[in-house]
Every structure is written in C-alpha cells, then in structure tokens.
Design a protein around this motif. Structure first.
Motif, PDB file in Angstrom:
ATOM      1  N   GLU A   1      40.017  49.738  72.087  1.00 31.08           N
ATOM      2  CA  GLU A   1      40.120  50.365  73.606  1.00 31.08           C
ATOM      3  C   GLU A   1      39.035  51.104  73.952  1.00 31.08           C
ATOM      4  O   GLU A   1      38.684  51.494  75.001  1.00 31.08           O
ATOM      5  N   SER A   2      37.824  50.893  73.073  1.00 28.56           N
ATOM      6  CA  SER A   2      36.568  51.644  73.616  1.00 28.56           C
ATOM      7  C   SER A   2      35.396  50.759  73.939  1.00 28.56           C
ATOM      8  O   SER A   2      35.617  49.559  73.808  1.00 28.56           O
ATOM      9  N   LEU A   3      34.505  51.400  74.288  1.00 33.37           N
ATOM     10  CA  LEU A   3      33.264  50.334  74.622  1.00 33.37           C
ATOM     11  C   LEU A   3      32.722  49.785  73.171  1.00 33.37           C
ATOM     12  O   LEU A   3      32.534  50.332  72.396  1.00 33.37           O
ATOM     13  N   HIS A   4      32.616  48.620  73.329  1.00 32.92           N
ATOM     14  CA  HIS A   4      32.265  47.812  72.031  1.00 32.92           C
ATOM     15  C   HIS A   4      31.718  46.473  72.540  1.00 32.92           C
ATOM     16  O   HIS A   4      31.875  45.955  73.705  1.00 32.92           O
ATOM     17  N   THR A   5      31.069  45.608  71.537  1.00 31.23           N
ATOM     18  CA  THR A   5      30.583  44.433  72.021  1.00 31.23           C
ATOM     19  C   THR A   5      31.267  43.285  71.028  1.00 31.23           C
ATOM     20  O   THR A   5      31.324  42.356  71.526  1.00 31.23           O
ATOM     21  N   ALA A   6      32.045  43.690  70.007  1.00 30.14           N
ATOM     22  CA  ALA A   6      32.550  42.374  69.312  1.00 30.14           C
ATOM     23  C   ALA A   6      34.157  42.268  69.991  1.00 30.14           C
ATOM     24  O   ALA A   6      34.650  43.110  70.673  1.00 30.14           O
ATOM     25  N   ASP A   7      34.514  40.798  69.959  1.00 27.09           N
ATOM     26  CA  ASP A   7      35.822  40.786  70.636  1.00 27.09           C
ATOM     27  C   ASP A   7      37.016  41.055  69.747  1.00 27.09           C
ATOM     28  O   ASP A   7      37.230  40.347  69.065  1.00 27.09           O
ATOM     29  N   MET A   8      37.356  42.248  69.896  1.00 31.60           N
ATOM     30  CA  MET A   8      38.162  42.719  68.784  1.00 31.60           C
ATOM     31  C   MET A   8      39.757  42.770  69.261  1.00 31.60           C
ATOM     32  O   MET A   8      39.967  42.763  70.666  1.00 31.60           O
ATOM     33  N   LYS A   9      40.612  42.637  68.286  1.00 31.75           N
ATOM     34  CA  LYS A   9      42.201  42.622  68.753  1.00 31.75           C
ATOM     35  C   LYS A   9      42.620  43.861  68.221  1.00 31.75           C
ATOM     36  O   LYS A   9      41.940  44.788  67.374  1.00 31.75           O
ATOM     37  N   ARG A  10      43.808  44.278  68.424  1.00 33.73           N
ATOM     38  CA  ARG A  10      44.597  45.427  68.052  1.00 33.73           C
ATOM     39  C   ARG A  10      44.625  45.400  66.594  1.00 33.73           C
ATOM     40  O   ARG A  10      44.805  44.523  65.988  1.00 33.73           O
ATOM     41  N   GLY A  11      44.410  46.686  66.147  1.00 33.66           N
ATOM     42  CA  GLY A  11      44.382  46.798  64.525  1.00 33.66           C
ATOM     43  C   GLY A  11      42.687  46.427  63.788  1.00 33.66           C
ATOM     44  O   GLY A  11      42.651  46.126  62.855  1.00 33.66           O
ATOM     45  N   GLU A  12      41.883  46.271  64.826  1.00 27.23           N
ATOM     46  CA  GLU A  12      40.408  46.018  64.406  1.00 27.23           C
ATOM     47  C   GLU A  12      39.757  47.152  64.963  1.00 27.23           C
ATOM     48  O   GLU A  12      39.830  47.603  65.869  1.00 27.23           O
ATOM     49  N   ALA A  13      38.563  47.114  64.357  1.00 28.51           N
ATOM     50  CA  ALA A  13      37.528  48.158  64.636  1.00 28.51           C
ATOM     51  C   ALA A  13      35.872  47.465  64.598  1.00 28.51           C
ATOM     52  O   ALA A  13      35.826  46.489  63.806  1.00 28.51           O
ATOM     53  N   GLU A  14      35.131  48.210  65.049  1.00 36.33           N
ATOM     54  CA  GLU A  14      33.722  47.821  64.809  1.00 36.33           C
ATOM     55  C   GLU A  14      32.908  48.961  64.327  1.00 36.33           C
ATOM     56  O   GLU A  14      33.054  50.143  64.736  1.00 36.33           O
ATOM     57  N   ILE A  15      32.199  48.733  63.536  1.00 36.76           N
ATOM     58  CA  ILE A  15      31.141  49.878  62.799  1.00 36.76           C
ATOM     59  C   ILE A  15      29.841  49.858  63.392  1.00 36.76           C
ATOM     60  O   ILE A  15      29.244  48.550  63.637  1.00 36.76           O
ATOM     61  N   GLY A  16      29.500  50.785  64.027  1.00 36.45           N
ATOM     62  CA  GLY A  16      27.957  51.137  64.524  1.00 36.45           C
ATOM     63  C   GLY A  16      27.301  52.123  63.789  1.00 36.45           C
ATOM     64  O   GLY A  16      27.767  53.055  63.183  1.00 36.45           O
ATOM     65  N   TYR A  17      25.830  52.043  63.797  1.00 36.56           N
ATOM     66  CA  TYR A  17      25.110  52.973  63.046  1.00 36.56           C
ATOM     67  C   TYR A  17      23.551  52.895  63.679  1.00 36.56           C
ATOM     68  O   TYR A  17      22.999  51.968  63.935  1.00 36.56           O
ATOM     69  N   TRP A  18      22.862  53.897  62.995  1.00 34.26           N
ATOM     70  CA  TRP A  18      21.433  54.135  63.095  1.00 34.26           C
ATOM     71  C   TRP A  18      20.856  55.272  62.365  1.00 34.26           C
ATOM     72  O   TRP A  18      21.641  55.997  62.038  1.00 34.26           O
ATOM     73  N   ILE A  19      19.924  55.108  61.907  1.00 33.78           N
ATOM     74  CA  ILE A  19      19.263  56.354  61.057  1.00 33.78           C
ATOM     75  C   ILE A  19      17.575  56.557  61.544  1.00 33.78           C
ATOM     76  O   ILE A  19      17.182  55.582  61.985  1.00 33.78           O
ATOM     77  N   GLY A  20      17.327  57.715  61.560  1.00 37.06           N
ATOM     78  CA  GLY A  20      15.787  57.962  61.819  1.00 37.06           C
ATOM     79  C   GLY A  20      14.880  57.415  60.736  1.00 37.06           C
ATOM     80  O   GLY A  20      14.918  56.960  59.733  1.00 37.06           O
ATOM     81  N   LYS A  21      13.562  56.917  61.466  1.00 37.31           N
ATOM     82  CA  LYS A  21      12.821  56.369  60.813  1.00 37.31           C
ATOM     83  C   LYS A  21      12.229  56.934  59.495  1.00 37.31           C
ATOM     84  O   LYS A  21      12.032  56.043  58.695  1.00 37.31           O
ATOM     85  N   PRO A  22      11.927  58.034  59.264  1.00 34.37           N
ATOM     86  CA  PRO A  22      11.606  58.684  57.938  1.00 34.37           C
ATOM     87  C   PRO A  22      12.615  58.394  56.896  1.00 34.37           C
ATOM     88  O   PRO A  22      12.266  58.284  55.810  1.00 34.37           O
ATOM     89  N   TYR A  23      13.872  57.894  57.188  1.00 34.53           N
ATOM     90  CA  TYR A  23      14.915  57.553  56.215  1.00 34.53           C
ATOM     91  C   TYR A  23      15.027  56.100  56.178  1.00 34.53           C
ATOM     92  O   TYR A  23      16.180  55.833  55.409  1.00 34.53           O
TER      93      TYR A  23
ATOM     94  N   LEU B   1      43.767  49.416  59.036  1.00 36.11           N
ATOM     95  CA  LEU B   1      43.144  48.145  59.954  1.00 36.11           C
ATOM     96  C   LEU B   1      43.120  46.738  59.241  1.00 36.11           C
ATOM     97  O   LEU B   1      42.973  46.756  58.079  1.00 36.11           O
ATOM     98  N   ASP B   2      43.238  45.915  60.076  1.00 38.73           N
ATOM     99  CA  ASP B   2      43.030  44.340  59.567  1.00 38.73           C
ATOM    100  C   ASP B   2      41.633  43.623  59.533  1.00 38.73           C
ATOM    101  O   ASP B   2      41.519  42.980  58.672  1.00 38.73           O
ATOM    102  N   ALA B   3      40.807  44.225  60.022  1.00 38.08           N
ATOM    103  CA  ALA B   3      39.463  43.660  60.074  1.00 38.08           C
ATOM    104  C   ALA B   3      38.349  44.740  60.714  1.00 38.08           C
ATOM    105  O   ALA B   3      38.899  45.639  61.757  1.00 38.08           O
ATOM    106  N   VAL B   4      37.167  44.507  60.420  1.00 40.49           N
ATOM    107  CA  VAL B   4      36.391  45.509  60.729  1.00 40.49           C
ATOM    108  C   VAL B   4      35.039  44.650  61.120  1.00 40.49           C
ATOM    109  O   VAL B   4      34.663  43.612  60.397  1.00 40.49           O
ATOM    110  N   TRP B   5      34.576  44.723  62.287  1.00 44.67           N
ATOM    111  CA  TRP B   5      33.418  43.988  62.921  1.00 44.67           C
ATOM    112  C   TRP B   5      31.931  44.890  62.623  1.00 44.67           C
ATOM    113  O   TRP B   5      31.910  46.063  62.674  1.00 44.67           O
ATOM    114  N   CYS B   6      31.038  44.080  62.571  1.00 45.48           N
ATOM    115  CA  CYS B   6      29.586  44.611  62.701  1.00 45.48           C
ATOM    116  C   CYS B   6      28.630  43.706  63.453  1.00 45.48           C
ATOM    117  O   CYS B   6      28.711  42.489  63.106  1.00 45.48           O
TER     118      CYS B   6
END
Length: 189
Positions: A83-105, A128-133
């Motif tokens: 129900e949030s802003l995301h780019t994967a075509d998710m169904k109920r019971g699914e989610a997407e993981i997003g991430y970033w890290i600073g260049k020194p790391y 959850l049933d599935a996780v997208w990335c």
C-alpha cells in the motif's frame, strides 16, 4: 501500525531515524553517486535531510543503518508494503526491500547484512509470502547485493519513470517464503 524496533546484526544496529541524524544523513545523501543511482535526488542541505527524516524516513519499517560503536547512521534500509510507494508489482502479503549506504562504506558487506536482517523480519516476524528487491540498470553495487542475498530474478520493466523525472530499466528479483526457508535450513547445516 507496525511497531518500529531495533534490529541488531553482527556488525550493525538498524534503528528508527532521529531528527538528530540530519547532519549525518546529509553528509552521505548529498553525494551525487548515492541517490541518483537509486532514483532520488541528492540532498541539498541539512534542512532537506531533516525533512526527509520527518516524512519519507518516518514510514514504518524504515531503518537507519548504524555500524556498532559508531552511533552514526551511514545508510538506510527499509521494508515497503504493497500500500506504499514502491516499484515492484506486489500483492497483499508481499513487500519490497530498499537500501543505500554512504560511499565510504561501500564494499564492506553492511547492506547485505542489513538486508538479511530485514528478510528475517519479513518472513519470521511479519509472516510475509514474498519479498521483492529491484535495481536500476547500471547499478552494479545494488545488483551485487540482490545476488549475494540470494534473491531470484523475476522480470525486467523498461521505460520506468523515476522521481528524478528520467526513464530507466529496472530489474526485479524476489524471494519467496519457501526459498527463504530452504536457504535458512541450508545455512543451519
């Protein structure tokens, strides 16, 4: 609403963002090699970073990535639901993981470690049933995280509009509950 918690890994604390993190966030998120690779503009000031903390990073399951002993966030990871802003075509019971890290790391394995903790949160705690990335074409570092965490390729979308106003190709990977279970059983042997 989900309870925001502290997640501890071998080398990291994943915790909610605090307003006092604005200067640290700006230090890493202002780098033009960070945000644009993920589709968002570099931060322009500490005030801009504070506003991001108050709005975007206030979403449930959005965590500051903090190396143990440092006290300072050096990146961000989070779980986005259908129900949030995301780019994967998710169904109920699914989610997407997003991430970033600073260049020194970059190259220290912190983000795969954080993603592993979020996968555990998704499957063990949130059932959850599935996780997208997903990652944009050309973002080799993000592709490496997806592969290292054992997501499986699912599909590619072309000509996707980003928050930067450009259009890109995005590759999507998925991990199902069944695959997660198999990977965990193999790790425990």
């Amino acid at each position: 609403m989900l309870e925001q918690l502290l997640i501890e890994t071998e080398r990291l604390l994943l915790r909610p963002w605090r307003e006092t993190d604005a200067a640290a966030l700006f230090r890493y998120a202002a780098d033009p090699d960070i945000g644009p690779a993920a589709g968002w503009p570099p931060h322009t000031s500490v005030e801009n970073s504070l506003e991001i903390i108050r709005t975007v990073f206030a979403a449930p399951e959005t965590y500051a990535v903090v190396p143990k002993g440092s006290g300072e966030p050096v990146g961000c990871c989070g779980i986005m639901f259908s129900e949030s802003l995301h780019t994967a075509d998710m169904k109920r019971g699914e989610a997407e993981i997003g991430y970033w890290i600073g260049k020194p790391y970059w190259g220290r394995g912190f983000i795969p470690e954080a993603v592993g903790a979020l996968l555990s949160r998704c499957f063990d705690d949130l059932a959850l049933d599935a996780v997208w990335c997903g990652y944009y074409e050309g973002n080799a570092k993000s592709k490496r995280v997806v592969e290292k965490c054992r997501f499986e390729y699912h599909h590619t979308n072309r000509d996707i509009a980003t928050p930067l106003g450009d259009r890109r190709t995005e590759h999507f990977y998925v991990m199902t509950r069944a695959n997660y279970t198999v990977l965990n059983v193999a790790r425990e042997r």
